[in-house]
Motif scaffolding. Structure first.
Motif, mmCIF file in Angstrom:
data_model
loop_
_atom_site.group_PDB
_atom_site.id
_atom_site.type_symbol
_atom_site.label_atom_id
_atom_site.label_comp_id
_atom_site.label_asym_id
_atom_site.label_seq_id
_atom_site.Cartn_x
_atom_site.Cartn_y
_atom_site.Cartn_z
ATOM 1 N N GLY A 49 0.808 -1.216 0.000
ATOM 2 C CA GLY A 49 0.000 0.000 0.000
ATOM 3 C C GLY A 49 0.835 1.255 0.000
ATOM 4 O O GLY A 49 0.307 2.345 0.212
ATOM 5 N N VAL A 50 2.145 1.119 -0.252
ATOM 6 C CA VAL A 50 3.021 2.280 -0.201
ATOM 7 C C VAL A 50 2.653 3.270 -1.309
ATOM 8 O O VAL A 50 2.233 2.886 -2.401
ATOM 9 N N GLY A 51 2.788 4.544 -0.996
ATOM 10 C CA GLY A 51 2.575 5.573 -1.998
ATOM 11 C C GLY A 51 3.812 5.757 -2.849
ATOM 12 O O GLY A 51 4.893 5.239 -2.540
ATOM 13 N N PHE A 52 3.661 6.512 -3.931
ATOM 14 C CA PHE A 52 4.757 6.701 -4.873
ATOM 15 C C PHE A 52 5.102 8.173 -5.066
ATOM 16 O O PHE A 52 4.227 9.048 -5.024
ATOM 17 N N GLU A 53 6.385 8.402 -5.284
ATOM 18 C CA GLU A 53 6.858 9.638 -5.862
ATOM 19 C C GLU A 53 7.382 9.235 -7.240
ATOM 20 O O GLU A 53 8.541 8.848 -7.396
ATOM 21 N N LEU A 54 6.509 9.263 -8.233
ATOM 22 C CA LEU A 54 6.877 8.782 -9.554
ATOM 23 C C LEU A 54 7.872 9.732 -10.204
ATOM 24 O O LEU A 54 7.649 10.941 -10.263
ATOM 25 N N ASP A 55 8.975 9.163 -10.689
ATOM 26 C CA ASP A 55 9.957 9.932 -11.436
ATOM 27 C C ASP A 55 9.631 9.767 -12.915
ATOM 28 O O ASP A 55 9.794 8.689 -13.486
ATOM 29 N N LEU A 56 9.176 10.852 -13.534
ATOM 30 C CA LEU A 56 8.643 10.767 -14.889
ATOM 31 C C LEU A 56 9.717 10.438 -15.915
ATOM 32 O O LEU A 56 9.474 9.693 -16.870
ATOM 33 N N ALA A 57 10.915 10.972 -15.721
ATOM 34 C CA ALA A 57 11.991 10.708 -16.672
ATOM 35 C C ALA A 57 12.423 9.250 -16.629
ATOM 36 O O ALA A 57 12.695 8.643 -17.674
ATOM 37 N N TRP A 58 12.500 8.681 -15.434
ATOM 38 C CA TRP A 58 12.904 7.285 -15.330
ATOM 39 C C TRP A 58 11.851 6.368 -15.936
ATOM 40 O O TRP A 58 12.174 5.335 -16.536
ATOM 41 N N LEU A 59 10.581 6.715 -15.790
ATOM 42 C CA LEU A 59 9.529 5.919 -16.431
ATOM 43 C C LEU A 59 9.694 5.940 -17.943
ATOM 44 O O LEU A 59 9.613 4.901 -18.606
ATOM 45 N N LEU A 60 9.950 7.127 -18.494
ATOM 46 C CA LEU A 60 10.138 7.241 -19.931
ATOM 47 C C LEU A 60 11.393 6.490 -20.375
ATOM 48 O O LEU A 60 11.376 5.780 -21.393
ATOM 49 N N ALA A 61 12.468 6.625 -19.614
ATOM 50 C CA ALA A 61 13.721 5.958 -19.968
ATOM 51 C C ALA A 61 13.581 4.437 -19.936
ATOM 52 O O ALA A 61 14.316 3.728 -20.634
ATOM 53 N N ALA A 62 12.647 3.955 -19.128
ATOM 54 C CA ALA A 62 12.411 2.510 -19.057
ATOM 55 C C ALA A 62 11.490 2.015 -20.168
ATOM 56 O O ALA A 62 11.241 0.809 -20.281
#
Length: 247
Positions: free
Chosen positions: A146-159
């Motif tokens: 149930g942990v919340g996220f601090e989504l890193d947008l650049a890392w998502l795109l890079a993946a």
């Protein structure tokens, strides 16, 4: 939705935390995200004098687990209400069993933070998007915890993923996002080089629209290795100022 800057981006300036807070204020940011503090009282005074908020702080998981009360007391005195686990190694997401173990570890820490009135988030890089039993490890982590996220947008795109889709998918558990731009590695399936805002391939306006439609409270600007941190801070403040009218 407010805009802040992760002070880790400015670490090579060899300035006090107090001076970095003042620099962020001069650039027009609403707040700062800490990655350590050198002088609590002077930093507190700088926040008060500039009117900046300190919504969150990055603290390694070992420190959180071993000394949570001290961490909460220290950062709570600076107004921080959200603690972020900034990194766990690829080994923590190597297969389904290790992802489940990581999920339980983060849930245990989340419960301890909840007991102290503090929110806990996890910040992703790209290795959390490797496939585990047919799905990205980050999605399995979300299913198993149930942990919340601090989504890193650049890392998502890079993946190799669309950050707006992840913002939509986890809108109710992503109160903070990291906004940084990236030039993708054309010779690899994943990976990229961080650059200044607007100089890369992240669809920033689409991401900000998705963030506004979701649960996002803070957009925190970051650059892992800016050539000129002072200029990155100034230019990033100017860049996000052009987006405020749409907020």
């Amino acid at each position: 939705m407010d805009f802040g800057i992760q002070l880790y981006s400015l670490r090579t300036l060899d300035e006090s935390t107090e001076a970095l807070v003042e620099r962020a204020a001069d650039a027009g940011f609403d707040g700062v995200e800490f990655a350590g503090v050198d002088d609590d009282e002077r930093t507190r005074m700088a926040l008060s004098n500039t009117g900046l908020a300190a919504p969150s702080a990055h603290v390694d998981i070992e420190t959180l687990e071993s000394d949570l009360d001290a961490v909460c007391e220290r950062y709570g005195s600076l107004g921080v209400e959200t603690l972020v686990v900034p990194y766990l190694p690829p080994e923590a997401f190597a297969d389904a069993d290790t992802v489940d173990e990581t999920a339980h570890r983060l849930d245990d820490l989340t419960a301890r933070c909840d007991d102290r009135g503090v929110r806990l988030l996890y910040h992703n890089h790209d290795h959390e998007l490797q496939m585990v039993d047919g799905e990205p490890a980050l999605d399995r982590l979300a299913d198993e915890s149930g942990v919340g996220f601090e989504l890193d947008l650049a890392w998502l795109l890079a993946a190799g993923y669309d950050p707006t889709e992840y913002l939509d998918r986890y809108a109710d558990r992503t109160p903070i996002v990291h906004l940084k731009d990236v030039v993708l590695d054309a010779d690899a399936e994943r990976g990229g080089r961080p650059v200044g805002l607007g100089d890369g391939e992240l669809a920033i306006d689409a991401c900000l629209d998705a963030a506004r439609d979701g649960f996002v409270e803070w957009v925190v600007v970051e650059h892992d290795f800016p050539d000129d941190p002072a200029e990155f801070c100034r230019a990033s403040g100017e860049y996000v100022a052009t987006r405020r009218s749409e907020n």
